[in-house]
Design an enzyme around this catalytic site. Sequence first.
Site, mmCIF file in Angstrom:
data_model
loop_
_atom_site.group_PDB
_atom_site.id
_atom_site.type_symbol
_atom_site.label_atom_id
_atom_site.label_comp_id
_atom_site.label_asym_id
_atom_site.label_seq_id
_atom_site.Cartn_x
_atom_site.Cartn_y
_atom_site.Cartn_z
ATOM 1 N N CYS A 96 1.122 -1.263 0.050
ATOM 2 C CA CYS A 96 0.137 -0.011 0.032
ATOM 3 C C CYS A 96 0.835 1.292 -0.149
ATOM 4 C CB CYS A 96 -0.713 -0.025 1.206
ATOM 5 S SG CYS A 96 -2.512 1.069 1.181
ATOM 6 N N HIS A 227 -3.734 -5.328 1.054
ATOM 7 C CA HIS A 227 -3.026 -5.777 2.310
ATOM 8 C C HIS A 227 -3.092 -7.121 2.854
ATOM 9 C CE1 HIS A 227 -2.311 -1.481 4.141
ATOM 10 N NE2 HIS A 227 -3.503 -1.252 3.317
ATOM 11 N N GLU A 229 -1.062 -8.590 5.022
ATOM 12 C CA GLU A 229 -1.047 -8.585 6.338
ATOM 13 C C GLU A 229 -2.297 -8.689 7.027
ATOM 14 O OE1 GLU A 229 -1.188 -4.209 6.065
ATOM 15 O OE2 GLU A 229 -0.290 -5.897 4.762
#
Length: 265
Positions: A96, A227, A229
Amino acid sequence: MAVPRVLILRAPGTNCDEETAFAFEAAGAVTERVHVNRLIENPKLAEDFQVLCLPGGFSYGDDIAAGRILASQLDRHLGDMVRQFCDQDRLVLGICNGFQVLMRLGVLTSGVRETQPATLTWNDHGRFEDRWVHLAVDKTKTPCVFLKGIDKMYLPIAHAEGKFVTADAEALKAFGDAGRLALRYTAADAGQASDEVLPFPSNPNGSEANVAGICDATGRLFGLMPHPERHIDPTHHPQWTRRAQQPQWGEGFAIFKNAVDYFGE
């Protein structure tokens, strides 16, 4: 198997560094979150790491443009460090805001032409967009280390400046022919990459060729807007309670596992 050390770069406004550290550690790496000012004071700190990760957030408030201030800071004060990660057999990941920084630095677009061949700009609707998206890997072409063995993913996005645009059709073709348009937004029922621009919300920002992430020519440098994660545990999935059977890991985990496994091959 060698255990890689991951340098997770922090700056004012970074807010996804702890989640990213958790993801890498779950995959078997050793991580350290390092503030950019520490590196400027002592760039040799980076010599002990095999992976450089620029996580998500809003570095320096995204003033001027998303990622621009941190990119300028890295270019001015830590250019040699960045080049070492890029030129040596190490990995670089930008998520990002980290992707935006890498694009401003030009490390993901090098080799296409001398002038800047691509950038990330405002979403078509001009607003911050927060939603889950379907993604497909251009696996027949891409050399991307982080996407090895992955066909498709379902991950969240959260950005205002994520639209990938190229200087012209020639530059877009050069990226595509080299397999560097590694990750694409898709429709829910598609499952494979397409060059035809999809409508919102399948393509949440209007990116050319539905691009969600690109890599360099070696596949060792990778940036993506979604994302990974934020989808490490299966309970991160927005519909996890409706599934009859839970997988061991969320779909973003494989990206971090591939980075760790790269150093054991």
